[in-house]
Motif scaffolding. Sequence first.
Motif, PDB file in Angstrom:
ATOM      1  N   ASN A 286     -11.392  11.463   6.209  1.00 43.58           N
ATOM      2  CA  ASN A 286     -10.509  10.311   6.224  1.00 43.58           C
ATOM      3  C   ASN A 286     -11.275   9.010   6.014  1.00 43.58           C
ATOM      4  O   ASN A 286     -12.337   8.798   6.610  1.00 43.58           O
TER       5      ASN A 286
ATOM      6  N   GLN B 137      -5.238  -0.331   2.302  1.00 44.35           N
ATOM      7  CA  GLN B 137      -4.204   0.141   1.380  1.00 44.35           C
ATOM      8  C   GLN B 137      -4.786   0.309  -0.015  1.00 44.35           C
ATOM      9  O   GLN B 137      -4.503   1.290  -0.719  1.00 44.35           O
TER      10      GLN B 137
ATOM     11  N   GLY C  78      -6.931   3.430  -0.152  1.00 50.26           N
ATOM     12  CA  GLY C  78      -6.304   4.683   0.229  1.00 50.26           C
ATOM     13  C   GLY C  78      -6.766   5.155   1.589  1.00 50.26           C
ATOM     14  O   GLY C  78      -6.704   6.355   1.906  1.00 50.26           O
TER      15      GLY C  78
ATOM     16  N   SER D  11      -6.574   5.489   5.687  1.00 52.33           N
ATOM     17  CA  SER D  11      -5.437   5.739   6.570  1.00 52.33           C
ATOM     18  C   SER D  11      -5.404   4.816   7.772  1.00 52.33           C
ATOM     19  O   SER D  11      -4.343   4.624   8.383  1.00 52.33           O
ATOM     20  N   GLU D  12      -6.570   4.238   8.128  1.00 51.85           N
ATOM     21  CA  GLU D  12      -6.615   3.450   9.358  1.00 51.85           C
ATOM     22  C   GLU D  12      -7.502   2.218   9.203  1.00 51.85           C
ATOM     23  O   GLU D  12      -8.425   2.191   8.380  1.00 51.85           O
TER      24      GLU D  12
ATOM     25  N   THR E 132       1.123   2.608   4.689  1.00 47.63           N
ATOM     26  CA  THR E 132       0.459   3.880   4.986  1.00 47.63           C
ATOM     27  C   THR E 132      -0.771   3.688   5.871  1.00 47.63           C
ATOM     28  O   THR E 132      -1.551   4.615   6.049  1.00 47.63           O
ATOM     29  N   VAL E 133      -0.935   2.507   6.426  1.00 45.85           N
ATOM     30  CA  VAL E 133      -2.123   2.177   7.207  1.00 45.85           C
ATOM     31  C   VAL E 133      -1.736   1.943   8.663  1.00 45.85           C
ATOM     32  O   VAL E 133      -0.741   1.276   8.949  1.00 45.85           O
ATOM     33  N   THR E 134      -2.529   2.490   9.577  1.00 45.93           N
ATOM     34  CA  THR E 134      -2.343   2.270  11.014  1.00 45.93           C
ATOM     35  C   THR E 134      -3.538   1.494  11.554  1.00 45.93           C
ATOM     36  O   THR E 134      -4.685   1.813  11.237  1.00 45.93           O
TER      37      THR E 134
END
Length: 218
Positions: free
Chosen positions: A2, A94, A97, A99-100, A138-140
């Motif tokens: 990730n 973003q 790509g 995720s966090e 799509t990002v936390t």
Amino acid sequence: MNRVVICMSGGFDSSVLGGLSRGAVDLFPIFFEYAQPSLSEERASLLDFCSAMDLRDPMIVQLPPLQANDKSLSLPYYPFRNLLFATHAAVYAQHLGASEVWLGFIADANATAFPDSTDLLCTQVNILLESVYGSKATVTVRSPNSTMRKRDLVMRAYENNLPTDITYSCYRPNGRCRSCGACKAVISAFASAATGLSESKRHELDMLNPYAVANVGQ
């Protein structure tokens, strides 16, 4: 693996987060310039830390100059600073790509002086992203060390031999002042972590302490 964008300042907390996470995720450090007085020292420390830990060179983002509420720089609060960091890092994530986004908040942060240095900021930013952008967000945003105290980070740094002696947490330029809130917090955490250790282990711990006599000139 990730991808994670990690906000790093060159200071102790975010450096330990980055060092401990190396290899577990694919880290993309990001550093913010906002005309902070210790800009040169922070940036140099972060570049040295990333090099020592074999991390990527940070993405450097220039923000408009921010004004602290404390001109003495003893305990300066920059309004909305961490909100800016989180949202800018989310844009970068973003694009990558990732995720966090990770922030280096810890459990014993001074939430009264720095209200945007707790998990609450992450929670509210995530609510905003989801409510406005829905599935396109799509990002936390997270703070993985938010349940750990600074003393705990010292011990984790010691156990993993992280080069925290080169970190720069001081709010002031031209060398660590030892008297501002950030300096005092790191000094206190190392002192607490050393309690009960053998003389040899205290010496090993001192090698990682940016305020130890042997490391003062670095």
